[in-house]
Design a protein around this motif. Structure first.
Motif, mmCIF file in Angstrom:
data_model
loop_
_atom_site.group_PDB
_atom_site.id
_atom_site.type_symbol
_atom_site.label_atom_id
_atom_site.label_comp_id
_atom_site.label_asym_id
_atom_site.label_seq_id
_atom_site.Cartn_x
_atom_site.Cartn_y
_atom_site.Cartn_z
ATOM 1 N N ILE A 116 23.462 28.707 18.070
ATOM 2 C CA ILE A 116 23.554 29.598 16.910
ATOM 3 C C ILE A 116 23.589 31.042 17.388
ATOM 4 O O ILE A 116 22.944 31.394 18.395
ATOM 5 N N LYS A 139 31.038 26.359 12.631
ATOM 6 C CA LYS A 139 30.488 26.539 11.290
ATOM 7 C C LYS A 139 30.038 27.982 11.097
ATOM 8 O O LYS A 139 29.527 28.601 12.034
ATOM 9 N N ILE A 193 27.485 27.610 15.716
ATOM 10 C CA ILE A 193 27.218 28.034 14.335
ATOM 11 C C ILE A 193 27.028 29.554 14.348
ATOM 12 O O ILE A 193 26.269 30.079 15.164
ATOM 13 N N ARG A 200 23.486 22.258 20.015
ATOM 14 C CA ARG A 200 23.952 23.179 18.968
ATOM 15 C C ARG A 200 23.522 24.613 19.306
ATOM 16 O O ARG A 200 22.354 24.864 19.625
ATOM 17 N N ALA A 210 19.852 25.008 10.887
ATOM 18 C CA ALA A 210 21.060 24.695 11.679
ATOM 19 C C ALA A 210 20.761 23.643 12.744
ATOM 20 O O ALA A 210 21.679 23.099 13.343
#
Ligand code: CTP
Length: 130
Positions: free
Chosen positions: A5, A68, A32, A3, A85
């Protein structure tokens, strides 16, 4: 699943924004994006964005590589946003180089080169001059 960010204002969306989001997305599987609120921008840059928080969120959410979007209300909460997150990598443009190294204990921190010669500020000035 890795993931990623990243954070920004993304006012008057331009190709520099698209390129950094696409490069950030390629570093993992799920991107994200924290879009800074109007209030945060007024505090940080001394001016309100041209596009409202809600419009900037809607625009960023519509980009194919973005999974997102959330609103970043406070710079002090960056560590909390990263942890909530579940981010493995924090990506920032290299205009921020070194400024987010404090988060290296909770995730990897990467600074990617900016697209040269363009910025929202530059476009606002160009439009104002015309
Ligand atoms: N960015 C980039 N290349 C540019 C402009 C921005 O890669 N030419 C990146 C920034 O490094 C950041 C993200 O896009 O990771 C959002 O930046 P933002 O501050 O919203 O855009 P700017 O155009 O730099 O806005 P301003 O002129 O208001 O500072």
């Amino acid at each position: 699943m890795k993931r990623i960010i990243t954070f920004g204002t993304y006012d008057l969306l331009h190709v520099g924004h698209i390129r950094i989001l696409e490069r950030a997305a390629k570093l993992g599987d799920y991107l994200i994006v924290g879009v800074s609120s109007d209030e945060l921008n007024i505090a940080k840059k001394g001016r309100a964005p041209v596009y409202s928080t809600a419009d900037r969120v809607e625009i960023i959410q519509s980009i194919r590589c973005v999974d997102k979007v959330f609103v970043e209300h406070s710079l002090e909460d960056k560590g909390k946003y990263i942890q909530e997150a579940g981010a493995d990598i924090l990506v920032m443009g290299d205009d921020w180089a070194g400024k987010f190294d404090e988060f290296k204990d909770i995730c990897e921190v990467m600074y990617l080169p900016r697209t040269e010669g363009i910025s929202t500020t530059h476009y606002i000035e160009t439009i104002s001059e015309r």
